[in-house]
Design a protein around this motif. Structure first.
Motif, PDB file in Angstrom:
ATOM      1  N   THR A  21       0.849  -1.183   0.000  1.00  0.00           N
ATOM      2  CA  THR A  21       0.000   0.000   0.000  1.00  0.00           C
ATOM      3  C   THR A  21       0.885   1.233   0.000  1.00  0.00           C
ATOM      4  OG1 THR A  21      -0.101   0.029   2.394  1.00  0.00           O
ATOM      5  CG2 THR A  21      -1.871  -1.139   1.255  1.00  0.00           C
ATOM      6  N   ASP A  22       0.329   2.297  -0.454  1.00  0.00           N
ATOM      7  CA  ASP A  22       1.050   3.556  -0.497  1.00  0.00           C
ATOM      8  C   ASP A  22       0.939   4.200   0.876  1.00  0.00           C
ATOM      9  OD1 ASP A  22       2.569   5.434  -1.751  1.00  0.00           O
ATOM     10  OD2 ASP A  22       0.879   6.503  -2.631  1.00  0.00           O
ATOM     11  N   SER A  23       1.976   4.042   1.698  1.00  0.00           N
ATOM     12  CA  SER A  23       1.939   4.617   3.042  1.00  0.00           C
ATOM     13  C   SER A  23       3.127   5.542   3.239  1.00  0.00           C
ATOM     14  CB  SER A  23       1.919   3.529   4.108  1.00  0.00           C
ATOM     15  OG  SER A  23       3.118   2.797   4.088  1.00  0.00           O
ATOM     16  N   ASN A  77       4.077   6.600  11.495  1.00  0.00           N
ATOM     17  CA  ASN A  77       4.469   5.785  10.342  1.00  0.00           C
ATOM     18  C   ASN A  77       3.258   5.097   9.731  1.00  0.00           C
ATOM     19  OD1 ASN A  77       7.385   6.142  10.342  1.00  0.00           O
ATOM     20  ND2 ASN A  77       7.331   5.069  12.305  1.00  0.00           N
ATOM     21  N   ASN A  78       3.424   4.645   8.505  1.00  0.00           N
ATOM     22  CA  ASN A  78       2.414   3.852   7.787  1.00  0.00           C
ATOM     23  C   ASN A  78       1.070   4.567   7.671  1.00  0.00           C
ATOM     24  OD1 ASN A  78       4.255   1.645   7.467  1.00  0.00           O
ATOM     25  ND2 ASN A  78       3.850   1.120   9.604  1.00  0.00           N
ATOM     26  N   LEU A  79       1.101   5.853   7.353  1.00  0.00           N
ATOM     27  CA  LEU A  79      -0.135   6.611   7.157  1.00  0.00           C
ATOM     28  C   LEU A  79      -0.540   6.543   5.693  1.00  0.00           C
ATOM     29  CD1 LEU A  79       0.695   9.839   9.189  1.00  0.00           C
ATOM     30  CD2 LEU A  79      -0.810   7.967   9.880  1.00  0.00           C
ATOM     31  N   PRO A  80      -1.814   6.275   5.425  1.00  0.00           N
ATOM     32  CA  PRO A  80      -2.258   6.309   4.032  1.00  0.00           C
ATOM     33  C   PRO A  80      -2.285   7.744   3.521  1.00  0.00           C
ATOM     34  CG  PRO A  80      -4.104   5.868   5.489  1.00  0.00           C
ATOM     35  CD  PRO A  80      -2.868   5.882   6.338  1.00  0.00           C
ATOM     36  N   GLN A  81      -2.154   7.885   2.228  1.00  0.00           N
ATOM     37  CA  GLN A  81      -2.263   9.215   1.630  1.00  0.00           C
ATOM     38  C   GLN A  81      -3.611   9.791   2.004  1.00  0.00           C
ATOM     39  OE1 GLN A  81      -1.098   9.530  -2.486  1.00  0.00           O
ATOM     40  NE2 GLN A  81      -2.672  11.074  -2.870  1.00  0.00           N
ATOM     41  N   GLY A  82      -3.653  11.086   2.308  1.00  0.00           N
ATOM     42  CA  GLY A  82      -4.922  11.699   2.664  1.00  0.00           C
ATOM     43  C   GLY A  82      -4.750  13.079   3.260  1.00  0.00           C
ATOM     44  N   THR A  83      -5.824  13.592   3.796  1.00  0.00           N
ATOM     45  CA  THR A  83      -5.850  14.917   4.397  1.00  0.00           C
ATOM     46  C   THR A  83      -5.810  14.767   5.910  1.00  0.00           C
ATOM     47  OG1 THR A  83      -7.115  15.755   2.528  1.00  0.00           O
ATOM     48  CG2 THR A  83      -7.133  17.079   4.528  1.00  0.00           C
ATOM     49  N   TYR A  84      -4.888  15.490   6.548  1.00  0.00           N
ATOM     50  CA  TYR A  84      -4.679  15.400   7.986  1.00  0.00           C
ATOM     51  C   TYR A  84      -4.554  16.792   8.587  1.00  0.00           C
ATOM     52  CZ  TYR A  84      -3.540  10.517   7.054  1.00  0.00           C
ATOM     53  OH  TYR A  84      -3.590   9.202   6.671  1.00  0.00           O
ATOM     54  N   SER A 131      -5.742  21.670   8.051  1.00  0.00           N
ATOM     55  CA  SER A 131      -5.439  20.452   7.291  1.00  0.00           C
ATOM     56  C   SER A 131      -4.391  20.663   6.200  1.00  0.00           C
ATOM     57  CB  SER A 131      -6.719  19.882   6.693  1.00  0.00           C
ATOM     58  OG  SER A 131      -7.253  20.760   5.731  1.00  0.00           O
ATOM     59  N   PHE A 132      -3.774  19.551   5.829  1.00  0.00           N
ATOM     60  CA  PHE A 132      -2.777  19.514   4.762  1.00  0.00           C
ATOM     61  C   PHE A 132      -2.848  18.142   4.114  1.00  0.00           C
ATOM     62  CE2 PHE A 132      -0.930  18.244   8.738  1.00  0.00           C
ATOM     63  CZ  PHE A 132      -0.259  17.077   8.444  1.00  0.00           C
ATOM     64  N   ASN A 133      -2.381  18.044   2.882  1.00  0.00           N
ATOM     65  CA  ASN A 133      -2.410  16.779   2.158  1.00  0.00           C
ATOM     66  C   ASN A 133      -1.105  16.028   2.390  1.00  0.00           C
ATOM     67  OD1 ASN A 133      -3.530  14.815   0.394  1.00  0.00           O
ATOM     68  ND2 ASN A 133      -2.257  15.602  -1.251  1.00  0.00           N
ATOM     69  N   LEU A 134      -1.216  14.773   2.757  1.00  0.00           N
ATOM     70  CA  LEU A 134      -0.048  13.908   2.943  1.00  0.00           C
ATOM     71  C   LEU A 134       0.017  12.960   1.756  1.00  0.00           C
ATOM     72  CD1 LEU A 134       2.226  13.070   4.989  1.00  0.00           C
ATOM     73  CD2 LEU A 134       0.668  11.251   5.691  1.00  0.00           C
ATOM     74  N   SER A 135       1.027  13.143   0.899  1.00  0.00           N
ATOM     75  CA  SER A 135       1.174  12.279  -0.274  1.00  0.00           C
ATOM     76  C   SER A 135       2.601  11.748  -0.402  1.00  0.00           C
ATOM     77  CB  SER A 135       0.789  13.041  -1.543  1.00  0.00           C
ATOM     78  OG  SER A 135       1.602  14.193  -1.685  1.00  0.00           O
ATOM     79  N   LYS A 136       3.451  12.099   0.584  1.00  0.00           N
ATOM     80  CA  LYS A 136       4.828  11.612   0.631  1.00  0.00           C
ATOM     81  C   LYS A 136       5.301  11.746   2.076  1.00  0.00           C
ATOM     82  CE  LYS A 136       6.689  16.133  -0.463  1.00  0.00           C
ATOM     83  NZ  LYS A 136       7.540  16.934  -1.280  1.00  0.00           N
ATOM     84  N   ASP A 137       6.444  11.191   2.386  1.00  0.00           N
ATOM     85  CA  ASP A 137       7.010  11.360   3.721  1.00  0.00           C
ATOM     86  C   ASP A 137       7.191  12.858   3.963  1.00  0.00           C
ATOM     87  OD1 ASP A 137       7.030   8.631   3.843  1.00  0.00           O
ATOM     88  OD2 ASP A 137       9.205   8.426   3.702  1.00  0.00           O
TER      89      ASP A 137
END
Length: 147
Positions: A21-23, A77-84, A131-137
């Motif tokens: 998965t993309d984490s 760690n191991n967070l899926p892509q998304g808004t946080y 909020s912000f988008n998480l799509s990479k480390d």
């Protein structure tokens, strides 16, 4: 023909068992605490309407950071892509809640939110603004505000 069929079958079976998965990881840094007492509670949110969360009940994930030289750092760690969004409490007395000043709605201890340099009655924290988008480390620095 037979080799092509076997190779196709191997690729098909491999794709079924590929559960990658993309984490991503999210590191939260907090500096300039007013002292090194207590701990820092770092809460991560992934739904609208969850911030502010004075009693820390609506979070997605939570970590406690130890304070060293008036700063702390925690990694999810191991967070899926998304808004946080992030909410932080400098929990000087380690009671796990936002203590209020006598007769005022302001916190006694330092608090912070992602994307906020200050807050008040006209600038209340909310998920949409924090909020912000998480799509990479990612590394996020959150400012602690003492009122």
């Amino acid at each position: 023909m037979e080799k092509t069929l076997i190779l196709g079958l191997v690729l098909f079976v491999a794709s079924i068992f590929n559960t990658t998965t993309d984490s991503h990881s999210l590191t939260v840094k907090v500096a300039d605490l007013q002292n090194s007492k207590g701990t820092v509670l770092v809460a991560l949110y992934n739904r609208d309407g969850t911030i502010p969360d004075e009693h820390f009940k609506d979070y997605y994930k939570k970590k406690i950071g130890e304070i060293v030289d008036r700063k702390t750092e925690v990694t999810f760690n191991n967070l899926p892509q998304g808004t946080y969004a992030i909410s932080i409490l400098h929990d000087e007395n380690n009671n796990g809640k936002v203590d209020k000043k006598f007769m005022l709605p302001l916190p006694k201890e330092g608090v912070g939110f992602s994307n906020y340099d200050d807050f008040g009655l006209s600038n209340r924290p909310n998920f949409k603004k924090a909020s912000f988008n998480l799509s990479k480390d990612t590394v996020v620095e959150v400012k602690i505000i003492y009122k």
